[in-house]
Design a protein around this motif. Structure first.
Motif, mmCIF file in Angstrom:
data_model
loop_
_atom_site.group_PDB
_atom_site.id
_atom_site.type_symbol
_atom_site.label_atom_id
_atom_site.label_comp_id
_atom_site.label_asym_id
_atom_site.label_seq_id
_atom_site.Cartn_x
_atom_site.Cartn_y
_atom_site.Cartn_z
ATOM 1 N N ARG A 71 -32.100 67.407 13.924
ATOM 2 C CA ARG A 71 -33.449 67.850 14.260
ATOM 3 C C ARG A 71 -33.803 67.468 15.701
ATOM 4 N NH1 ARG A 71 -36.265 69.735 9.956
ATOM 5 N NH2 ARG A 71 -35.586 69.122 7.869
ATOM 6 N N SER A 72 -34.769 68.178 16.227
ATOM 7 C CA SER A 72 -35.232 67.924 17.584
ATOM 8 C C SER A 72 -35.828 66.520 17.690
ATOM 9 C CB SER A 72 -36.284 68.966 17.981
ATOM 10 O OG SER A 72 -36.933 68.604 19.173
ATOM 11 N N LYS A 73 -35.486 65.803 18.765
ATOM 12 C CA LYS A 73 -36.054 64.480 19.001
ATOM 13 C C LYS A 73 -37.473 64.585 19.556
ATOM 14 C CE LYS A 73 -31.587 62.264 19.841
ATOM 15 N NZ LYS A 73 -30.757 61.499 20.800
ATOM 16 N N VAL A 74 -37.862 65.800 19.941
ATOM 17 C CA VAL A 74 -39.189 66.015 20.518
ATOM 18 C C VAL A 74 -40.241 66.186 19.433
ATOM 19 C CG1 VAL A 74 -40.605 67.471 22.017
ATOM 20 C CG2 VAL A 74 -38.200 67.044 22.593
ATOM 21 N N ASP A 75 -40.059 67.214 18.570
ATOM 22 C CA ASP A 75 -41.064 67.471 17.531
ATOM 23 C C ASP A 75 -40.652 66.974 16.148
ATOM 24 O OD1 ASP A 75 -39.190 69.299 16.629
ATOM 25 O OD2 ASP A 75 -40.231 71.029 17.471
ATOM 26 N N LYS A 76 -39.409 66.488 16.020
ATOM 27 C CA LYS A 76 -38.901 65.909 14.764
ATOM 28 C C LYS A 76 -38.797 66.921 13.610
ATOM 29 C CE LYS A 76 -39.164 61.876 16.794
ATOM 30 N NZ LYS A 76 -37.958 61.187 17.293
ATOM 31 N N THR A 77 -39.059 68.198 13.872
ATOM 32 C CA THR A 77 -39.023 69.199 12.805
ATOM 33 C C THR A 77 -38.031 70.334 13.076
ATOM 34 O OG1 THR A 77 -40.887 70.381 13.798
ATOM 35 C CG2 THR A 77 -41.401 68.741 12.100
ATOM 36 N N THR A 78 -37.966 70.795 14.319
ATOM 37 C CA THR A 78 -37.089 71.914 14.655
ATOM 38 C C THR A 78 -35.628 71.548 14.408
ATOM 39 O OG1 THR A 78 -38.617 72.683 16.366
ATOM 40 C CG2 THR A 78 -36.354 73.513 16.465
ATOM 41 N N ILE A 79 -34.927 72.400 13.680
ATOM 42 C CA ILE A 79 -33.503 72.187 13.413
ATOM 43 C C ILE A 79 -32.705 72.624 14.640
ATOM 44 C CG2 ILE A 79 -31.535 72.870 11.989
ATOM 45 C CD1 ILE A 79 -33.464 73.200 9.655
ATOM 46 N N ILE A 80 -31.985 71.696 15.242
ATOM 47 C CA ILE A 80 -31.188 71.978 16.434
ATOM 48 C C ILE A 80 -29.823 72.552 16.057
ATOM 49 C CG2 ILE A 80 -30.122 70.983 18.490
ATOM 50 C CD1 ILE A 80 -33.173 71.196 18.558
ATOM 51 N N SER A 81 -29.225 72.010 15.015
ATOM 52 C CA SER A 81 -27.938 72.523 14.538
ATOM 53 C C SER A 81 -27.821 72.253 13.045
ATOM 54 C CB SER A 81 -26.765 71.879 15.292
ATOM 55 O OG SER A 81 -26.802 70.477 15.171
ATOM 56 N N ARG A 82 -27.047 73.083 12.392
ATOM 57 C CA ARG A 82 -26.905 72.993 10.931
ATOM 58 C C ARG A 82 -25.520 73.481 10.527
ATOM 59 N NH1 ARG A 82 -29.021 71.341 5.984
ATOM 60 N NH2 ARG A 82 -31.129 72.126 6.300
#
Length: 235
Positions: A71-82
């Motif tokens: 997850r994004s370290k910025v918003d803690k919600t956006t999935i960066i990779s899966r």
């Protein structure tokens, strides 16, 4: 074959031009379109990537699951990779079973997978894809038994619920539904799925009745005692 000393080319061409109707790996049996995931393919949402890989898995003959994610370290919600993988991928240590025996988890170490990464454009792109399996895949007739391929439609659950209220055995309803679509393999779910749905529905109804009874009790107390107060806080 010869006719009047000449080759019957028309017959030879006719025989050799017969189409190979055997479905190819990753090919849609209806459209003959190759739906094999490819590196660089993009999706608007993470769920869309999962659905596409699951569709491909259904045609090939295996089940999938969601694996790790970042997850994004910025918003803690956006999935960066899966990572999506075969549902029995990986290995697990021997575990206790009912406190009596030990058994190996049903994992096989299969490396079949698809990895997606979030792009600057906002889309998800396939960055890694592995098609090879270290196990046998199932036949189309058994596809409905795979966990990620099973789905009960709203109309089918409504039919099962009606039969349940009429005290008709679910096994009979399941067999009737199967005949309607030409066999169990065309239903897309199993008898266990129907039973699980009805059990969950019964549990929900029990909780709703309990809540109604409790509220009715509070209202009665309130009518008897003007100073009595209650409030319902959402979970």
């Amino acid at each position: 074959m010869e006719k009047d000393g000449k080759s019957n080319l028309k017959e030879v061409v006719s025989i050799n031009s017969e189409e190979d109707t055997t479905p190819k790996i990753g090919e849609n049996e209806d459209t003959k379109e190759d739906i094999t995931p490819k590196i660089g393919m993009e999706f608007d949402l993470e769920d869309e990537a999962y659905l596409y890989y699951n569709m491909y898995a259904g045609y090939v003959g295996f089940s999938i699951r969601r694996d790790w994610l970042n997850r994004s370290k910025v918003d803690k919600t956006t999935i960066i990779s899966r990572k999506f993988c075969y549902f029995k991928a990986g290995y697990k240590k021997e575990v206790a079973y009912d406190g009596k025996k030990s058994r190996m988890e049903l994992r096989c170490g299969c490396e079949a997978q698809m990895v997606i990464s979030h792009q600057k454009s906002g889309k998800y792109c396939i960055t890694l894809f592995e098609a090879k399996h270290n196990h046998e895949v199932i036949t189309p007739r058994s596809k409905h038994k795979l966990p990620s391929q099973r789905k009960v439609l709203a109309a089918q659950t409504a039919e099962a619920e009606l039969a349940n209220r009429s005290r008709i055995r679910q096994k009979l309803v399941f067999e009737f539904m199967s005949k309607q679509v030409g066999g169990r393999e065309n239903l897309g779910f199993t008898l266990k799925d129907i039973n699980n749905h009805l059990q969950s529905k019964r549990m929900r109804e029990m909780k709703e009745r309990e809540a109604f009874t409790l509220i009715h009790y509070f209202e009665m107390r309130k009518s008897e005692n003007a100073s009595f107060f209650y409030d319902i806080v959402g979970c």
